[in-house]
Design an enzyme around this catalytic site. Structure first.
Site, mmCIF file in Angstrom:
data_model
loop_
_atom_site.group_PDB
_atom_site.id
_atom_site.type_symbol
_atom_site.label_atom_id
_atom_site.label_comp_id
_atom_site.label_asym_id
_atom_site.label_seq_id
_atom_site.Cartn_x
_atom_site.Cartn_y
_atom_site.Cartn_z
ATOM 1 N N LYS A 235 0.830 -1.210 0.000
ATOM 2 C CA LYS A 235 0.000 0.000 0.000
ATOM 3 C C LYS A 235 0.867 1.265 0.000
ATOM 4 C CE LYS A 235 -2.146 -1.031 3.899
ATOM 5 N NZ LYS A 235 -1.444 -2.279 4.278
ATOM 6 N N ARG B 135 -9.314 0.743 9.097
ATOM 7 C CA ARG B 135 -8.923 -0.626 9.429
ATOM 8 C C ARG B 135 -10.000 -1.364 10.218
ATOM 9 N NH1 ARG B 135 -3.027 0.384 9.197
ATOM 10 N NH2 ARG B 135 -1.811 -1.466 9.627
ATOM 11 N N ARG C 243 11.882 -5.752 4.933
ATOM 12 C CA ARG C 243 11.848 -4.408 4.342
ATOM 13 C C ARG C 243 12.557 -3.361 5.197
ATOM 14 N NH1 ARG C 243 5.368 -2.924 4.680
ATOM 15 N NH2 ARG C 243 5.273 -2.723 6.936
ATOM 16 N N ARG D 298 11.464 -0.737 10.721
ATOM 17 C CA ARG D 298 10.427 -0.515 11.735
ATOM 18 C C ARG D 298 10.530 -1.573 12.819
ATOM 19 N NH1 ARG D 298 4.908 0.128 8.404
ATOM 20 N NH2 ARG D 298 4.221 -0.929 10.295
ATOM 21 N N ARG E 112 -0.101 -8.630 13.479
ATOM 22 C CA ARG E 112 -0.706 -7.630 12.596
ATOM 23 C C ARG E 112 -1.585 -8.307 11.539
ATOM 24 N NH1 ARG E 112 4.621 -4.824 10.889
ATOM 25 N NH2 ARG E 112 3.313 -3.621 9.471
#
Ligand code: AMP
Length: 214
Positions: A13, A88, A127, A161, A172
């Site tokens: 996203k 969400r 990532r 992160r 998550r």
């Protein structure tokens, strides 16, 4: 044009929002980025959100809706918003409908980015981003062309992160399936839902999104 990019963590996203912003005047509204900025600033919102985010759970609707409402009052959002990571929950989706109506704005489309769960843990845990410009990279799928140097801005510092570890990603993902995936039904009911294959390469996903947006 106001659009929502809907999808699990690691669906791409943020990557697609950044590409779609280029040359369009649309702004990316990432509640994750805004909450991370609040945590870094040590604001009241940040203090409330920090532990919840570290556990991979959802920050309360009240806090998130407040943050989004304030952001939509800023003038740069008038040319159009790409919602990334919001809404969400059903309560957030309903609040967004009310916020947009109150501000005279319209939701044009919701793009659901579909990716198999099996790919997501690998995508998220590998990532990292440029600390200066935010360009996204991945340990195996997208390394900088010159090691240690950002392709986009030439900076040499990168960050990861704290919630991008395998264990938190699983939490998550569970939150996504429990609270966010039902929004696919909600937006199908409004006739605004478009679906793209989020497993294709970055350029192909961008083309698919542009095509469904018309
Ligand atoms: P993201 O950058 O979108 O992956 O979000 C990182 C974390 O911020 C999430 O795991 C949640 O803890 C929190 N967060 C971001 N957006 C929302 C939202 N719309 N509702 C609740 N929590 C959120």
């Amino acid at each position: 044009m106001n659009i929502i990019l809907l999808g699990p963590p690691g669906a791409g996203k943020g990557t697609q929002a950044r590409i779609l912003m280029e040359g369009t005047g649309l702004v990316q509204l990432s509640t994750g980025d805004m909450l991370r900025a609040a945590v870094a600033a040590g604001s009241e919102v940040g203090r409330k959100a920090k532990a919840v985010m570290e556990a991979g759970q959802l920050v309360s609707d009240e806090i998130v809706i407040g943050v989004v409402s304030d952001r939509l009052d800023e003038p740069d959002t008038k040319t159009g918003v790409i919602f990334d990571g919001f809404p969400r929950t059903a309560a957030q989706a309903e609040a967004l409908d009310r916020l947009l109506a109150a501000k005279g704005l319209v939701l044009d489309a919701v793009v659901s980015m579909e990716v198999d769960d099996a790919l997501l843990v690998d995508r998220v845990s590998g990532r990292f981003t440029c600390a200066a410009c935010g360009e996204g990279y991945h340990d195996t799928h997208k390394m900088p062309a010159v090691e240690g140097v950002c392709d986009k801005c030439g900076a040499t510092e990168f960050k990861r992160r704290p919630d991008d570890n395998a264990e938190t990603v699983r939490a998550r993902l569970a939150a996504y399936h429990a609270d966010t995936a039902p929004l696919i039904g909600y937006y199908t009911g409004t006739g605004k839902l478009q679906t793209v294959d989020g497993m294709a390469d970055i350029g192909a996903v961008t083309r698919a999104i542009r095509e469904v947006l018309g």
